[in-house]
Design an enzyme around this catalytic site. Structure first.
Site, mmCIF file in Angstrom:
data_model
loop_
_atom_site.group_PDB
_atom_site.id
_atom_site.type_symbol
_atom_site.label_atom_id
_atom_site.label_comp_id
_atom_site.label_asym_id
_atom_site.label_seq_id
_atom_site.Cartn_x
_atom_site.Cartn_y
_atom_site.Cartn_z
ATOM 1 N N GLU A 44 0.840 -1.207 0.000
ATOM 2 C CA GLU A 44 0.000 0.000 0.000
ATOM 3 C C GLU A 44 0.878 1.261 0.000
ATOM 4 O O GLU A 44 0.569 2.246 -0.660
ATOM 5 C CB GLU A 44 -0.923 0.002 1.223
ATOM 6 C CG GLU A 44 -2.081 -0.972 1.099
ATOM 7 C CD GLU A 44 -2.807 -1.195 2.417
ATOM 8 O OE1 GLU A 44 -4.018 -0.972 2.454
ATOM 9 O OE2 GLU A 44 -2.153 -1.577 3.406
ATOM 10 N N LYS A 58 25.835 1.009 21.559
ATOM 11 C CA LYS A 58 26.801 1.657 20.679
ATOM 12 C C LYS A 58 26.732 0.927 19.340
ATOM 13 O O LYS A 58 27.261 -0.173 19.180
ATOM 14 C CB LYS A 58 28.208 1.574 21.262
ATOM 15 C CG LYS A 58 29.238 2.323 20.457
ATOM 16 C CD LYS A 58 30.525 2.448 21.234
ATOM 17 C CE LYS A 58 31.486 3.411 20.564
ATOM 18 N NZ LYS A 58 31.815 3.056 19.197
ATOM 19 N N CYS A 116 53.518 -26.851 -0.148
ATOM 20 C CA CYS A 116 53.493 -27.696 -1.334
ATOM 21 C C CYS A 116 54.555 -27.154 -2.281
ATOM 22 O O CYS A 116 54.589 -25.964 -2.576
ATOM 23 C CB CYS A 116 52.120 -27.643 -2.006
ATOM 24 S SG CYS A 116 52.143 -28.219 -3.708
HETATM 25 S S1 IVH Z 1 27.334 9.690 21.482
HETATM 26 C C1 IVH Z 1 31.223 12.759 21.578
HETATM 27 N N1 IVH Z 1 25.909 7.543 21.284
HETATM 28 O O1 IVH Z 1 30.534 5.896 18.397
HETATM 29 C C2 IVH Z 1 30.596 11.707 20.779
HETATM 30 N N2 IVH Z 1 27.819 7.712 19.898
HETATM 31 O O2 IVH Z 1 33.350 5.758 19.138
HETATM 32 C C3 IVH Z 1 29.228 11.426 21.330
HETATM 33 N N3 IVH Z 1 28.146 5.810 18.388
HETATM 34 O O3 IVH Z 1 31.492 8.826 16.770
HETATM 35 C C4 IVH Z 1 28.662 10.314 20.570
HETATM 36 N N4 IVH Z 1 26.362 4.670 19.011
HETATM 37 O O4 IVH Z 1 29.406 7.637 15.866
HETATM 38 C C5 IVH Z 1 26.998 8.182 20.837
HETATM 39 N N5 IVH Z 1 24.501 5.732 21.214
HETATM 40 C C6 IVH Z 1 25.581 6.358 20.759
HETATM 41 C C7 IVH Z 1 26.403 5.812 19.759
HETATM 42 C C8 IVH Z 1 27.533 6.531 19.353
HETATM 43 C C9 IVH Z 1 27.418 4.704 18.210
HETATM 44 C C10 IVH Z 1 29.379 6.141 17.645
HETATM 45 C C11 IVH Z 1 29.471 7.585 17.244
HETATM 46 C C12 IVH Z 1 30.820 8.054 17.721
HETATM 47 C C13 IVH Z 1 31.529 6.760 17.948
HETATM 48 C C14 IVH Z 1 32.633 6.928 18.962
#
Ligand code: IVH
Length: 687
Positions: free
Chosen positions: A30, A117, A434
């Site tokens: 849809e 993360k 080999c």
């Molecule tokens: S907060 C100051 N929240 O992890 C940076 N980052 O290793 C604050 N990332 O560059 C970022 N999940 O791209 C934040 N829930 C999350 C995240 C996250 C993945 C990534 C982000 C950052 C990287 C750092």
């Protein structure tokens, strides 16, 4: 026309229900019907198409390059921890800095926000008056690439925010988010790539990064990337006390945030969440490599501040590589391109970090002996990220009595050829090889390597196709690859080979002839001669003839800019031996006859003096002598970088007539401004 705007609005509402609330009220079919109807109306009234229409996600004209943009707020990285101890220490430091009571709960006012993360690529998406105007990658944190066209193809990214009653949408709203490729999409794309003989991506993160770097946004639209917001950049009116309240507003405006984000009062609670999530994270449809813990209140974040690289208010907890216990059922030996025999374990299938695993690499014979791995053993395997699992150790307590050690192969498992053993300094056996130079398995592996990215980079000649051609007897040597054009009819007889595929393959082979000496050298698969060594050699000797005419000593001792080249005795011996061998001579003759370039092309950047190394140029205004592309090309040829926008880091602005804001900005930053004549003078004879 009202109908068009009404349809757009309806589609946006369904996007919201699907991507933000995860509660669609209509079927995909849809939805597609609505979109088709809108497309039809827009086709009839092209003057009414707006850039934020839901139909504009199909991608636009390919770009020549990405423009560099400076972030309004830096995009920092996050500090990592791997254990509870350092997580608690981080909480204590936060509490101390904020003068919170020292009671070991490390409760923080407003709480901690705990979010998965996501293992993707960071993005900054800028909305002005509710309309998406820019999407940029993190880059070096200060400047990134403008990937707006690509990001606009992602269906969960709203092109226009929904103007909910409250709260009002800030005039400038920058959303920090993660772009990622869901696991199912990753599997689909890798399968398709493998079928086409293209190199597959190692993990979803690489696939996401690779997709976002495509200059052709139509190709991006073919891959279903997704995104979830996790923060803010510049926000003109930030009236939100916490990220939690900001996220609620984002959802109202149509931007997805992570539904499983939660807040915790104390750090102990945070730790419990982390432990809980260790297993449940594997059920998510995307890859997660840890948890991000943040102080939720923005005012407290401000007080905590940042170090030069990380905010102090936030920390990432990374999960250790996951392990599982299973039983080793069999070890078989695979023949590499240099004849090395690599053992591969087959195990009872076991579920680890989201997938069922049945095979693991054992690297080499030495590893089997060192870890005393035997068929029938109970083994602990580990999976770090998405890479191939490893056997960590054997559980000796579980070993049945009289289990015999693994017998290393006495003959090559593929060609029955003679096998030679390799020892380390203490006389322990480390590997077997080999020794049959005609071994079909070695030949196959050598051809796969030769054709792959980084070497000859032959489009259309991936692993599967090499195997198909080799099995059919159509290629037996590197030289044969370049004779394939005379065997077109025979190739067409092979399974799954159509006219178009064969034409593409032959065109790919033709194009690869001009890659140059360094790529050919790296492609030959001579032991110890990889792409770095090949580049150094090609630059110094310039041609295969010069290399063949030189001595082993010269290869070992030549200098680059008055310093050792880094090419040691082992490499020199291996290469010299190859070049002087009959087999080596034959390979080179064949390639030469086929018309493969065996020297460094004259136009190669390495042969030009890199007078602009480390310098960044921006071009603006109306030019007379050069086109903008010509200047960019010249700058890059001479080792410099061409950028689209002026920042503190710009070294030169080449300005033609009617240079506008870029000139003003350059003057403000004290960037040197060049006329076209100045530029011409600067490049001198090099240009
Ligand atoms: S907060 C100051 N929240 O992890 C940076 N980052 O290793 C604050 N990332 O560059 C970022 N999940 O791209 C934040 N829930 C999350 C995240 C996250 C993945 C990534 C982000 C950052 C990287 C750092």
């Amino acid at each position: 026309m009202d109908e068009i705007e009404r349809l757009r609005q309806e589609i946006r509402e369904h996007d919201h229900k699907y991507y933000v609330e995860a509660q669609p009220t209509i079927s995909d079919q849809e939805y597609d019907q609505l979109l088709d109807k809108l497309k039809q109306l827009e086709a009839e009234n092209p003057e009414l198409i707006t850039p934020d229409s839901p139909t504009q996600r199909v991608g636009g004209a390919p770009l020549d390059e990405f423009t560099t943009v400076t972030h309004a707020r830096p995009m920092l990285s996050i500090d990592n921890t791997y254990d509870a101890g350092s997580l608690f220490k981080w909480a204590r430091r936060c509490c101390e800095a904020l003068d919170h009571p020292d009671d070991e709960t490390y409760a923080i006012e407003g709480g901690y926000l705990v979010e998965p993360k996501i293992d993707g690529v960071a993005i900054n998406i800028r909305y002005e008056n509710g309309v998406l105007v820019l999407a940029s990658t993190r880059g070096d944190g200060t400047q990134g690439d403008d990937v707006t066209q690509n990001v606009k193809t992602i269906r969960s990214v709203p092109l226009r925010l929904t103007a909910a009653d409250a709260p009002p949408i800030p005039a400038v709203l920058e959303v920090r988010a993660e772009i990622f490729m869901p696991n199912a999409e990753f599997a689909r794309i890798n399968q398709a790539f493998a079928d086409e003989g293209k190199q597959t991506f190692a993990n979803p993160r690489n696939a996401t990064a690779g997709t976002l770097k495509q200059l052709d946004s139509k190709a991006v639209a073919q891959r279903r990337l997704d995104f979830i917001a996790h923060g803010q950049g510049e926000v003109s009116t930030n009236e939100f006390p916490t990220q939690t309240s900001f996220s609620a507003a984002l959802r109202e405006w149509g931007i997805p945030t992570n539904p499983i984000a939660t807040t915790c009062a104390t750090i102990q609670e945070v730790w419990e969440k982390i432990e809980e999530f260790a297993t449940s994270k594997n059920e998510l449809p995307y890859g997660v490599d840890g948890v991000v813990v943040k102080v939720d209140r923005y005012d407290l974040r401000e007080r905590l501040g940042t170090t030069s690289r990380f905010p102090r208010w936030c920390i990432a907890y990374k999960y250790p590589a996951e392990q599982a216990v299973t039983k080793l059922l069999n070890v078989d030996w695979q023949v590499g391109k240099t004849g090395k025999l690599t053992p591969r374990a087959t195990m009872e299938p076991v579920f680890v970090a989201g997938t069922t695993v049945q095979h693991a690499t054992l690297h080499n014979l030495g590893e089997i002996l060192r870890k005393d791995i035997r068929v029938g053993d109970t083994v602990v395997i580990e999976k770090a990220g998405e890479i191939i699992p490893q056997v960590v150790r054997v559980d000796l307590d579980q070993r049945p009595p009289d289990l015999p050690p693994i017998a290393p192969p006495q003959r090559c498992p593929e060609c029955e050829g003679e096998v030679e053993s390799e020892q380390d300094d203490t006389g322990k056996e480390t590997a077997r090889h080999c020794m049959n130079p005609e071994c079909p398995a070695q030949l196959r592996e050598r051809l796969i390597h030769f054709a792959a990215r980084g070497q000859m980079d032959i489009d259309g000649l991936g692993e599967k196709i090499v195997i198909q051609l080799a099995d059919a007897g159509l290629v037996n040597s590197f030289g044969d690859v370049f004779e394939l054009h005379s065997k077109r009819d025979q190739i067409l007889e092979l399974e799954r080979m159509g006219e178009k595929k064969v034409d593409n393959l032959l065109a790919g082979i033709e194009a690869a002839k001009a890659r140059g000496l360094d790529r050919v050298l790296a492609g030959l698969g001579v032991r110890h001669v990889g792409s770095t060594v090949s580049k150094i050699l090609a630059k110094h000797y310039g041609s295969i003839d010069a290399l063949q005419a030189t001595t082993e000593e010269d290869i070992r001792t030549f200098q680059v800019n008055g310093q050792e080249s880094g090419i040691g005795p082992e490499i020199a011996a291996s290469l010299h031996h190859f070049l002087q061998s009959e087999a080596g001579q034959t390979v080179i003759d064949e390639l030469r006859t086929a018309g493969v370039t065996l020297s460094v092309p004259q136009s190669d950047e390495d042969s030009t003096e890199q007078i602009f190394a480390g310098k960044t140029f921006v071009v603006t205004g109306k030019l007379e002598k050069y086109s903008r592309d010509e200047i960019h090309a010249l700058v890059e040829k001479l080792g410099g970088k061409a950028s689209g926008s002026v920042s503190k880091k710009t070294d030169y602005l080449v300005a033609g007539e009617k240079a506008g804001s870029k000139l003003a900005k350059a003057e403000q930053f004290g960037v040197e401004v060049l006329s076209e004549d100045d530029f011409q003078q600067l490049i001198g004879s090099a240009g």
